[in-house]
Design a protein around this motif. Structure first.
Motif, PDB file in Angstrom:
ATOM      1  N   MET A  75       0.819  -1.215   0.000  1.00  0.00           N
ATOM      2  CA  MET A  75       0.000   0.000   0.000  1.00  0.00           C
ATOM      3  C   MET A  75       0.853   1.265   0.000  1.00  0.00           C
ATOM      4  O   MET A  75       0.459   2.294  -0.557  1.00  0.00           O
ATOM      5  N   LEU A  76       2.029   1.211   0.614  1.00  0.00           N
ATOM      6  CA  LEU A  76       2.902   2.387   0.656  1.00  0.00           C
ATOM      7  C   LEU A  76       3.509   2.713  -0.704  1.00  0.00           C
ATOM      8  O   LEU A  76       4.055   3.808  -0.886  1.00  0.00           O
ATOM      9  N   PHE A  77       3.399   1.786  -1.662  1.00  0.00           N
ATOM     10  CA  PHE A  77       3.811   2.101  -3.026  1.00  0.00           C
ATOM     11  C   PHE A  77       3.056   3.325  -3.549  1.00  0.00           C
ATOM     12  O   PHE A  77       3.540   4.033  -4.429  1.00  0.00           O
ATOM     13  N   MET A  78       1.846   3.553  -3.030  1.00  0.00           N
ATOM     14  CA  MET A  78       1.056   4.705  -3.469  1.00  0.00           C
ATOM     15  C   MET A  78       1.738   6.022  -3.107  1.00  0.00           C
ATOM     16  O   MET A  78       1.515   7.039  -3.764  1.00  0.00           O
ATOM     17  N   LEU A  79       2.562   6.007  -2.060  1.00  0.00           N
ATOM     18  CA  LEU A  79       3.204   7.224  -1.585  1.00  0.00           C
ATOM     19  C   LEU A  79       4.619   7.393  -2.120  1.00  0.00           C
ATOM     20  O   LEU A  79       5.133   8.513  -2.163  1.00  0.00           O
ATOM     21  N   GLU A  80       5.260   6.312  -2.488  1.00  0.00           N
ATOM     22  CA  GLU A  80       6.639   6.359  -2.987  1.00  0.00           C
ATOM     23  C   GLU A  80       6.641   6.118  -4.501  1.00  0.00           C
ATOM     24  O   GLU A  80       6.307   5.036  -4.961  1.00  0.00           O
ATOM     25  N   ARG A  81       7.034   7.132  -5.274  1.00  0.00           N
ATOM     26  CA  ARG A  81       7.003   7.034  -6.729  1.00  0.00           C
ATOM     27  C   ARG A  81       8.366   6.691  -7.336  1.00  0.00           C
ATOM     28  O   ARG A  81       8.436   6.329  -8.502  1.00  0.00           O
TER      29      ARG A  81
ATOM     30  N   LEU B 160      -4.667 -11.676  -2.970  1.00  0.00           N
ATOM     31  CA  LEU B 160      -3.365 -12.218  -2.574  1.00  0.00           C
ATOM     32  C   LEU B 160      -2.680 -12.919  -3.745  1.00  0.00           C
ATOM     33  O   LEU B 160      -1.455 -12.823  -3.912  1.00  0.00           O
ATOM     34  N   ILE B 161      -3.470 -13.627  -4.566  1.00  0.00           N
ATOM     35  CA  ILE B 161      -2.894 -14.303  -5.738  1.00  0.00           C
ATOM     36  C   ILE B 161      -2.356 -13.282  -6.728  1.00  0.00           C
ATOM     37  O   ILE B 161      -1.214 -13.380  -7.198  1.00  0.00           O
ATOM     38  N   PHE B 162      -3.175 -12.270  -7.043  1.00  0.00           N
ATOM     39  CA  PHE B 162      -2.758 -11.265  -8.012  1.00  0.00           C
ATOM     40  C   PHE B 162      -1.567 -10.476  -7.486  1.00  0.00           C
ATOM     41  O   PHE B 162      -0.657 -10.115  -8.245  1.00  0.00           O
ATOM     42  N   ARG B 163      -1.558 -10.229  -6.181  1.00  0.00           N
ATOM     43  CA  ARG B 163      -0.433  -9.519  -5.571  1.00  0.00           C
ATOM     44  C   ARG B 163       0.844 -10.323  -5.703  1.00  0.00           C
ATOM     45  O   ARG B 163       1.916  -9.780  -5.985  1.00  0.00           O
ATOM     46  N   GLY B 164       0.755 -11.640  -5.483  1.00  0.00           N
ATOM     47  CA  GLY B 164       1.929 -12.487  -5.616  1.00  0.00           C
ATOM     48  C   GLY B 164       2.470 -12.515  -7.034  1.00  0.00           C
ATOM     49  O   GLY B 164       3.686 -12.483  -7.255  1.00  0.00           O
ATOM     50  N   VAL B 165       1.567 -12.556  -8.009  1.00  0.00           N
ATOM     51  CA  VAL B 165       1.993 -12.514  -9.410  1.00  0.00           C
ATOM     52  C   VAL B 165       2.659 -11.176  -9.719  1.00  0.00           C
ATOM     53  O   VAL B 165       3.723 -11.114 -10.339  1.00  0.00           O
ATOM     54  N   ALA B 166       2.039 -10.083  -9.271  1.00  0.00           N
ATOM     55  CA  ALA B 166       2.587  -8.752  -9.526  1.00  0.00           C
ATOM     56  C   ALA B 166       3.945  -8.578  -8.872  1.00  0.00           C
ATOM     57  O   ALA B 166       4.813  -7.862  -9.386  1.00  0.00           O
ATOM     58  N   PHE B 167       4.149  -9.214  -7.721  1.00  0.00           N
ATOM     59  CA  PHE B 167       5.420  -9.118  -6.998  1.00  0.00           C
ATOM     60  C   PHE B 167       6.580  -9.539  -7.901  1.00  0.00           C
ATOM     61  O   PHE B 167       7.640  -8.890  -7.910  1.00  0.00           O
TER      62      PHE B 167
ATOM     63  N   ASP C  70       2.945  -2.669 -10.809  1.00  0.00           N
ATOM     64  CA  ASP C  70       3.014  -1.916  -9.562  1.00  0.00           C
ATOM     65  C   ASP C  70       1.614  -1.578  -9.071  1.00  0.00           C
ATOM     66  O   ASP C  70       1.332  -1.655  -7.864  1.00  0.00           O
ATOM     67  N   VAL C  71       0.742  -1.200 -10.009  1.00  0.00           N
ATOM     68  CA  VAL C  71      -0.654  -0.917  -9.645  1.00  0.00           C
ATOM     69  C   VAL C  71      -1.315  -2.175  -9.090  1.00  0.00           C
ATOM     70  O   VAL C  71      -2.040  -2.138  -8.094  1.00  0.00           O
ATOM     71  N   GLY C  72      -1.025  -3.317  -9.741  1.00  0.00           N
ATOM     72  CA  GLY C  72      -1.582  -4.582  -9.252  1.00  0.00           C
ATOM     73  C   GLY C  72      -1.080  -4.939  -7.872  1.00  0.00           C
ATOM     74  O   GLY C  72      -1.840  -5.451  -7.027  1.00  0.00           O
ATOM     75  N   PHE C  73       0.196  -4.670  -7.619  1.00  0.00           N
ATOM     76  CA  PHE C  73       0.764  -4.942  -6.299  1.00  0.00           C
ATOM     77  C   PHE C  73       0.103  -4.080  -5.237  1.00  0.00           C
ATOM     78  O   PHE C  73      -0.243  -4.560  -4.150  1.00  0.00           O
ATOM     79  N   MET C  74      -0.103  -2.796  -5.558  1.00  0.00           N
ATOM     80  CA  MET C  74      -0.767  -1.893  -4.619  1.00  0.00           C
ATOM     81  C   MET C  74      -2.219  -2.309  -4.394  1.00  0.00           C
ATOM     82  O   MET C  74      -2.688  -2.395  -3.254  1.00  0.00           O
ATOM     83  N   ALA C  75      -2.947  -2.567  -5.493  1.00  0.00           N
ATOM     84  CA  ALA C  75      -4.374  -2.898  -5.389  1.00  0.00           C
ATOM     85  C   ALA C  75      -4.578  -4.223  -4.655  1.00  0.00           C
ATOM     86  O   ALA C  75      -5.466  -4.342  -3.799  1.00  0.00           O
ATOM     87  N   GLY C  76      -3.751  -5.228  -4.984  1.00  0.00           N
ATOM     88  CA  GLY C  76      -3.881  -6.518  -4.305  1.00  0.00           C
ATOM     89  C   GLY C  76      -3.640  -6.400  -2.817  1.00  0.00           C
ATOM     90  O   GLY C  76      -4.363  -6.996  -2.005  1.00  0.00           O
ATOM     91  N   SER C  77      -2.636  -5.618  -2.437  1.00  0.00           N
ATOM     92  CA  SER C  77      -2.337  -5.424  -1.013  1.00  0.00           C
ATOM     93  C   SER C  77      -3.481  -4.709  -0.305  1.00  0.00           C
ATOM     94  O   SER C  77      -3.887  -5.100   0.797  1.00  0.00           O
ATOM     95  N   ALA C  78      -4.003  -3.658  -0.932  1.00  0.00           N
ATOM     96  CA  ALA C  78      -5.063  -2.871  -0.304  1.00  0.00           C
ATOM     97  C   ALA C  78      -6.352  -3.685  -0.166  1.00  0.00           C
ATOM     98  O   ALA C  78      -7.001  -3.667   0.888  1.00  0.00           O
ATOM     99  N   VAL C  79      -6.729  -4.405  -1.226  1.00  0.00           N
ATOM    100  CA  VAL C  79      -7.968  -5.188  -1.176  1.00  0.00           C
ATOM    101  C   VAL C  79      -7.860  -6.313  -0.151  1.00  0.00           C
ATOM    102  O   VAL C  79      -8.799  -6.562   0.615  1.00  0.00           O
TER     103      VAL C  79
END
Length: 339
Positions: free
Chosen positions: A35-41, A97-104, A120-129
């Motif tokens: 989720m902190l990816f949203m703050l660090e560009r 969690l699955i999509f986040r793992g793939v995005a990782f 990166d968007v997928g990693f953020m969205a998967g973590s947040a959801v």
């Protein structure tokens, strides 16, 4: 035999709570980092954030599997009642969690190719959801489900209430705080300074969430209110809110004075106190507000058989977890890499 049958579900409840607590501690901060990816560009600093968890992140979910196995094998009545009540958030959480793992993995493997930023968007969205769904499920369990003759009798969206949304947002804020304080501990320079600043705001947000949920929860059911207000119960539970305030002060002080580990340990303490407060509130219900541990547990012989296996496997899992974190301890910089 009555004493044996009485204590076994309590032992298993302790194991289940311990598994949930360890999962929250370990997977909470890596979901928070997502989720902190949203703050660090900055791409390089994002890589550092990932590298602090890359060697250990997939092992953290072992504890979720353990918790689910305990619920299924030891408390089948609770499993059969709660699963239909939370099908939607559970499926959403697992997909996230699955999509986040793939995005990782794909965010690195597709670097330099078109649409690389989507991962990166997928990693953020998967973590947040995933974080929101976990909080919403927790809120749904606390507020209770409709049960008729031991089976779920409500609707598929009964879990979605203002209270569960508040719990979901609070867990998101809490996981982000864990992630920020973890990065304060494990990173240096610009990223560490940014995480200290983020952690201060997130700590304020989580404190407000803790206060709101704590004031709302006793109003959901009369037994909850009595647990926190009846005499002499109030003497036993009073240390929980006091310690929340004390740890909050220590967390802010640690951030301001440049401490590395103290903010993370204080954030963990907040989660431990919140889970302790939850346990105090709902005890002895497995499916609030009507089914107790003993109502939904499997036969004592089955519980004992599973306990033997758990007594063998649990030390192995703990040893592996501690060893992996010890091997990959220390500060991480842009000079370090995972792939």
């Amino acid at each position: 035999m009555m004493d044996f049958a009485y204590w076994l579900p309590i032992v298993w409840a302790v194991i289940l709570v311990a598994a949930i607590t360890i999962y929250v501690i370990l997977d909470g901060f890596d979901l928070g980092i997502g989720m902190l990816f949203m703050l660090e560009r900055h791409e390089g600093r994002r890589d550092v954030m990932i590298n602090t968890i890359a060697p250990v992140w997939d092992g953290n979910e072992t504890w979720m599997v353990l918790g689910g196995a305990v619920l299924y094998g030891v408390f089948p009545g609770a499993y059969a009642t709660l699963l239909p009540a939370f099908y939607l958030p559970i499926v959403l959480m697992l997909l996230a969690l699955i999509f986040r793992g793939v995005a990782f993995e794909f965010r690195v493997m597709t670097r330099g190719r078109p649409h690389e930023g989507l991962w990166d968007v997928g990693f953020m969205a998967g973590s947040a959801v995933a974080a929101f769904c976990q909080g919403a499920i927790l809120g749904g369990v606390i507020q209770g489900v409709t049960v008729t003759e031991g089976a779920f009798a409500g609707g598929s969206l009964d879990w979605l209430t203002p209270f569960s949304v508040l719990c979901g947002l609070s867990v998101m804020c809490g996981y982000a705080l864990l992630g920020a304080t973890w990065l304060v501990w494990r990173t240096t320079d610009v990223l560490e300074a940014s995480c200290r600043r983020w952690a201060g705001w997130l700590a304020a947000g989580l404190f407000c969430g803790i206060v709101a949920v704590s004031l709302w929860t006793p109003l959901l059911h009369a037994p909850y209110l009595r647990r926190w207000t009846d005499w002499p119960n109030i003497l036993l539970v009073a240390p929980v809110p006091v310690l929340v305030v004390v740890l909050g002060g220590l967390l802010v002080r640690g951030l301001r004075r440049g401490h590395s580990r103290v903010p993370f340990l204080c954030a963990l303490g907040w989660f431990f106190l919140c889970l302790s407060g939850l346990g105090i509130t709902v005890w002895p219900y497995a499916v609030p507000p009507g089914l107790t541990l003993w109502d939904v547990s499997s036969p004592p012989s089955s519980q004992f058989f599973q306990l033997v296996g758990t007594a063998i496997l649990l030390p192995i899992i703990l040893t592996y977890t501690i060893y992996s974190y010890r091997v990959f301890r220390g500060k991480v910089t842009q000079a370090d890499g995972y792939h």
